[in-house]
Design a protein around this motif. Structure first.
Motif, PDB file in Angstrom:
ATOM      1  N   ARG A  68       0.832  -1.218   0.000  1.00  0.00           N
ATOM      2  CA  ARG A  68       0.000   0.000   0.000  1.00  0.00           C
ATOM      3  C   ARG A  68       0.857   1.254   0.000  1.00  0.00           C
ATOM      4  O   ARG A  68       0.582   2.216  -0.725  1.00  0.00           O
ATOM      5  CB  ARG A  68      -0.932   0.006   1.210  1.00  0.00           C
ATOM      6  CG  ARG A  68      -2.070  -0.957   1.107  1.00  0.00           C
ATOM      7  CD  ARG A  68      -3.048  -0.807   2.276  1.00  0.00           C
ATOM      8  NE  ARG A  68      -3.915  -1.959   2.320  1.00  0.00           N
ATOM      9  CZ  ARG A  68      -3.707  -3.038   3.077  1.00  0.00           C
ATOM     10  NH1 ARG A  68      -2.674  -3.095   3.901  1.00  0.00           N
ATOM     11  NH2 ARG A  68      -4.543  -4.048   3.026  1.00  0.00           N
ATOM     12  N   LEU A  69       1.910   1.250   0.798  1.00  0.00           N
ATOM     13  CA  LEU A  69       2.815   2.396   0.865  1.00  0.00           C
ATOM     14  C   LEU A  69       3.514   2.625  -0.476  1.00  0.00           C
ATOM     15  O   LEU A  69       3.640   3.762  -0.932  1.00  0.00           O
ATOM     16  CB  LEU A  69       3.848   2.173   1.978  1.00  0.00           C
ATOM     17  CG  LEU A  69       4.788   3.324   2.277  1.00  0.00           C
ATOM     18  CD1 LEU A  69       4.010   4.544   2.748  1.00  0.00           C
ATOM     19  CD2 LEU A  69       5.790   2.916   3.344  1.00  0.00           C
ATOM     20  N   ALA A  70       3.937   1.549  -1.125  1.00  0.00           N
ATOM     21  CA  ALA A  70       4.605   1.664  -2.424  1.00  0.00           C
ATOM     22  C   ALA A  70       3.660   2.215  -3.495  1.00  0.00           C
ATOM     23  O   ALA A  70       4.093   2.910  -4.418  1.00  0.00           O
ATOM     24  CB  ALA A  70       5.155   0.307  -2.854  1.00  0.00           C
ATOM     25  N   LEU A  71       2.369   1.924  -3.383  1.00  0.00           N
ATOM     26  CA  LEU A  71       1.410   2.345  -4.398  1.00  0.00           C
ATOM     27  C   LEU A  71       0.804   3.716  -4.143  1.00  0.00           C
ATOM     28  O   LEU A  71       0.246   4.324  -5.060  1.00  0.00           O
ATOM     29  CB  LEU A  71       0.291   1.311  -4.525  1.00  0.00           C
ATOM     30  CG  LEU A  71       0.721  -0.071  -4.996  1.00  0.00           C
ATOM     31  CD1 LEU A  71      -0.494  -0.972  -5.175  1.00  0.00           C
ATOM     32  CD2 LEU A  71       1.523   0.008  -6.278  1.00  0.00           C
ATOM     33  N   ALA A  72       0.932   4.220  -2.929  1.00  0.00           N
ATOM     34  CA  ALA A  72       0.303   5.493  -2.565  1.00  0.00           C
ATOM     35  C   ALA A  72       0.607   6.626  -3.550  1.00  0.00           C
ATOM     36  O   ALA A  72      -0.312   7.349  -3.955  1.00  0.00           O
ATOM     37  CB  ALA A  72       0.686   5.879  -1.137  1.00  0.00           C
ATOM     38  N   PRO A  73       1.855   6.813  -3.986  1.00  0.00           N
ATOM     39  CA  PRO A  73       2.114   7.919  -4.920  1.00  0.00           C
ATOM     40  C   PRO A  73       1.465   7.733  -6.298  1.00  0.00           C
ATOM     41  O   PRO A  73       1.289   8.694  -7.031  1.00  0.00           O
ATOM     42  CB  PRO A  73       3.640   7.932  -5.071  1.00  0.00           C
ATOM     43  CG  PRO A  73       4.185   7.077  -3.998  1.00  0.00           C
ATOM     44  CD  PRO A  73       3.089   6.149  -3.573  1.00  0.00           C
ATOM     45  N   LEU A  74       1.100   6.505  -6.635  1.00  0.00           N
ATOM     46  CA  LEU A  74       0.552   6.224  -7.960  1.00  0.00           C
ATOM     47  C   LEU A  74      -0.967   6.264  -8.017  1.00  0.00           C
ATOM     48  O   LEU A  74      -1.541   6.569  -9.060  1.00  0.00           O
ATOM     49  CB  LEU A  74       1.003   4.826  -8.429  1.00  0.00           C
ATOM     50  CG  LEU A  74       2.493   4.601  -8.587  1.00  0.00           C
ATOM     51  CD1 LEU A  74       2.789   3.140  -8.886  1.00  0.00           C
ATOM     52  CD2 LEU A  74       3.043   5.501  -9.680  1.00  0.00           C
ATOM     53  N   VAL A  75      -1.630   5.931  -6.908  1.00  0.00           N
ATOM     54  CA  VAL A  75      -3.083   5.712  -6.958  1.00  0.00           C
ATOM     55  C   VAL A  75      -3.922   6.863  -6.421  1.00  0.00           C
ATOM     56  O   VAL A  75      -5.149   6.794  -6.472  1.00  0.00           O
ATOM     57  CB  VAL A  75      -3.465   4.399  -6.236  1.00  0.00           C
ATOM     58  CG1 VAL A  75      -2.767   3.219  -6.870  1.00  0.00           C
ATOM     59  CG2 VAL A  75      -3.175   4.472  -4.753  1.00  0.00           C
ATOM     60  N   GLY A  76      -3.290   7.889  -5.914  1.00  0.00           N
ATOM     61  CA  GLY A  76      -4.053   9.021  -5.393  1.00  0.00           C
ATOM     62  C   GLY A  76      -4.891   8.629  -4.191  1.00  0.00           C
ATOM     63  O   GLY A  76      -4.411   7.964  -3.273  1.00  0.00           O
ATOM     64  N   ASP A  77      -6.179   8.980  -4.226  1.00  0.00           N
ATOM     65  CA  ASP A  77      -7.040   8.709  -3.068  1.00  0.00           C
ATOM     66  C   ASP A  77      -7.798   7.383  -3.180  1.00  0.00           C
ATOM     67  O   ASP A  77      -8.686   7.104  -2.380  1.00  0.00           O
ATOM     68  CB  ASP A  77      -8.017   9.857  -2.848  1.00  0.00           C
ATOM     69  CG  ASP A  77      -8.948  10.087  -4.034  1.00  0.00           C
ATOM     70  OD1 ASP A  77      -8.727   9.484  -5.106  1.00  0.00           O
ATOM     71  OD2 ASP A  77      -9.891  10.878  -3.886  1.00  0.00           O
TER      72      ASP A  77
END
Length: 88
Positions: A68-77
């Motif tokens: 989840r942390l790795a994807l946070a910058p890519l997926v927005g909200d």
């Protein structure tokens, strides 16, 4: 959406405790693109579902949080739902 699905798959594969992506039960976790299928990543308007094969290195909730942390910058909200599709 095409590029985002690939970027998400790459980011998940680069997590140290992830051995690979999994299609999930019956191969249902996937993004279908023209002439291509990104297995293990399902993009939806309000969420992202990923199915992984985890390594036996840490507790599974910690590995899911790492993804989840790795994807946070890519997926927005969008919410990120992590399915453990297997363990190696």
């Amino acid at each position: 959406m095409t590029e985002l699905a690939r970027e998400i798959a790459d980011a998940v594969r680069h997590c140290p405790d992830v051995a690979d992506l999994s299609g999930g039960p019956f191969g249902t976790v996937a993004t279908y693109l023209p002439g291509e299928r990104v297995s293990g990543v399902a993009l939806r308007e309000d969420e992202v579902e990923v199915s992984i094969v985890a390594r036996r290195t840490r507790p599974l909730p910690e590995i899911a949080d790492e993804v989840r942390l790795a994807l946070a910058p890519l997926v927005g909200d969008r919410a990120v739902n992590v399915h453990i599709g297997g363990i190696r």
